[in-house]
Design an enzyme around this catalytic site. Structure first.
Site, short mmCIF file in Angstrom:
data_model
loop_
_atom_site.label_atom_id
_atom_site.label_comp_id
_atom_site.label_asym_id
_atom_site.label_seq_id
_atom_site.Cartn_x
_atom_site.Cartn_y
_atom_site.Cartn_z
N CYS A 350 -40.72 48.58 1.76
CA CYS A 350 -40.20 47.22 1.80
C CYS A 350 -41.27 46.24 2.26
O CYS A 350 -41.98 46.50 3.24
CB CYS A 350 -38.98 47.16 2.73
N ARG A 447 -29.46 42.23 -5.42
CA ARG A 447 -29.52 42.56 -3.98
C ARG A 447 -30.29 41.50 -3.21
O ARG A 447 -30.08 41.29 -2.02
CB ARG A 447 -30.18 43.93 -3.81
#
Length: 532
Positions: A350, A447
């Protein structure tokens, strides 16, 4: 001189401020996490406590949500390179739970739920046995299975519907067909199979031990598992049972099943109107919990979806997030969330903190969010940043009820995808963040609330991870290592750890960079690091 020091506290006496004999030794979590710094798991170290119990006596049982309790507090992340049907079933069998990703069509995700839930909670049961109807011809079967050697058949279960749940009619094996000659085009399976009346079977309601006993006494390669109504539930295979029974450690907990005895399976969905149709399809297949999947969960979209789910499916457990502050958590809890997922930018793949400059160190996020959520009876999932068993111990001791793993479980046999060989001979699988451009091309941009943007901004990367073997080996190791960590700091259960956190008896400190280096393997010319 002694007389100059005054009376002082009694020897060994603990003062209200945490000092013993006038000496401060360690700090409470409240002190550590309110100094204006944000910390990761590696930044903090727990102090040892008094041991008066064995490591195997530690209970890791904890709540995933208000109404779901796990014996092993480990979850698989809803990523398209981590959790499909195979992973979801395996995690539930180990006492944890898996959440199937939604980077697919509604039908594909619903089918994955149905497949995972169709698997019995017993060892030795393949996820997807071959099931056909009696009317299927041998030629059709060979074409469907793409058999290169038509003289060697896998065991084929035959039901009236051609699916698990139908009435068992028979079983087709190699010995049923190996001496057949001539054209097989018109030969029906019902003409050559071993009929159900001639088979040895086990009743699934009698339990796993009974099914194993039936298999052992039958001296067969497999026995069908039937319900009391004679519906096919699955099949227990001798070779697979031996592999899982003797080739893997015992499961760390009891299987996670619902009130009907089916494995508990979770799914992720988004917060768009189309996700209401996805939700309906998943509920029809019996999904047990839903994650509202967003990198930043404090949005009007998520609040509206929570209200929709609770109004339409009041018994379905809804996990909201992701959040990293108590302010974010408060709105989601008020809307009716049954659990919170905590973490923003801490995952190994991430890049949210780097790209967007928003997030929080995971240890700090878990502590503050869990502290607030616990006041409202809402469990917290520590999502992201878990690299080893020590991180699991820290996450649970800082208030989380469960941990969610992505990179830890990527590359296992049960994760989606096929293994590849690198140039140096390493077996690897693809692992990517749901914010990577590769994943967003398949639809995960929802998302990040960015599907309508002309320019897609990546908040993750794609790469590969090494073969980690089976989760049937990995999860028992992680659970046992976590139990030993709990023993070391003096907590015999997750509940006890949370009490120690609250009353201040759990002590810790912040580690310098040198201390972190010292805490790992160092000053070795060479070494091999084996986990178990």
């Amino acid at each position: 001189r002694p007389s100059d020091r005054g009376p002082g506290p009694a020897r060994g006496r603990m003062e209200a401020n945490g000092e013993r004999d006038g000496v401060m030794d360690g700090y409470t979590a409240k002190r550590v996490f309110t100094m204006g710094y944000t910390y990761t798991y590696d930044d903090v170290i727990l102090h040892p406590g008094h041991i008066d119990f064995a490591a195997h006596d530690v209970s890791l049982a904890s709540k995933l949500s208000k109404n779901i309790t796990l014996s092993v507090p480990i979850l698989s992340s809803p990523m398209d390179t981590v959790t499909g049907a195979d992973m979801a079933a395996a995690m539930a069998q180990q006492g944890g739970m898996g959440f199937i990703h939604y980077n697919n069509t509604i039908e594909e995700q619903a089918q994955a739920v149905a497949l995972a839930k169709s698997c019995p909670a017993f060892l030795g049961c393949p996820l997807e046995p071959i099931v056909v109807t009696p009317e299927t011809t041998l030629k059709d079967l060979e074409a469907e299975l793409d058999l290169s050697d038509s003289s060697r058949y896998p065991s084929v279960l035959v039901t009236d519907t051609g699916r698990i749940g139908g009435a068992l009619k028979g079983v087709l094996t190699t010995s049923d067909v190996d001496l057949l000659t001539g054209d097989k085009v018109s030969i029906k399976i019902s003409d050559v199979m071993t009929k159900a009346a001639d088979l040895v079977s086990a009743c699934v309601e009698d339990g796993e031990a009974s099914a194993r006993d039936v298999l052992a006494k039958s001296k067969k390669g497999r026995v069908p598992l039937l319900s009391k109504s004679s519906a096919l539930v699955g099949v227990m295979e001798r070779e697979l049972l031996k592999q899982q029974l003797f080739g893997c450690p015992a499961a760390a907990g009891v299987p996670t099943v619902n009130s009907t005895g089916k494995l508990c399976v979770g799914c992720a969905i988004g917060t768009r109107e189309n996700d209401k149709l996805r939700l309906a399809a998943l509920v029809k297949e019996g999904v047990d919990a839903i994650i509202l999947d967003s990198s930043q969960g404090d949005s009007v979209y998520q609040l509206n979806m929570i209200k929709h789910v609770k109004a339409t499916y009041p018994d379905l457990q809804v996990i909201a997030g992701n959040v990293v502050t108590s302010n974010q958590a408060s709105r989601l809890i008020q809307a009716g969330a049954d659990a919170l997922r905590v973490g923003m930018g801490s995952g190994s793949i991430c890049t949210t903190q780097e790209v967007c400059a928003v997030g929080r160190g995971q240890a700090t996020a878990v502590y503050h969010t869990s502290r607030y959520a616990s006041m409202h009876g809402v469990p917290v999932i520590a999502d992201g940043g878990i690299q080893n068993s020590g991180h699991i111990v820290k996450a649970l001791s800082l208030g989380a009820s469960t941990v969610m793993c992505g990179s830890m479980l990527a590359g296992t046999h049960e994760s989606p995808g096929k293994y590849m060989l690198t140039g140096d001979g390493q077996r690897v699988k693809v692992y990517r963040g749901m914010g990577s451009l590769d994943a967003m091309k398949k639809g995960s941009s929802t998302r990040y609330l960015g599907e309508a943007q002309k320019i897609q901004i990546a908040q993750g990367v794609s790469g590969t991870v090494r073969d980690k073997g089976s989760v049937r080996n990995l999860i028992p190791f992680l659970a046992q290592a976590a139990k030993q960590g709990f023993q070391d700091f003096g907590a015999s259960s997750t509940e006890a750890a949370h009490r120690m956190l609250e009353d201040g008896s759990l002590k810790m400190e912040v580690r310098s960079g040198a201390a972190q280096h010292e805490g790992g393997v160092h000053d070795m010319h060479s070494f091999e690091k084996k986990r178990w």
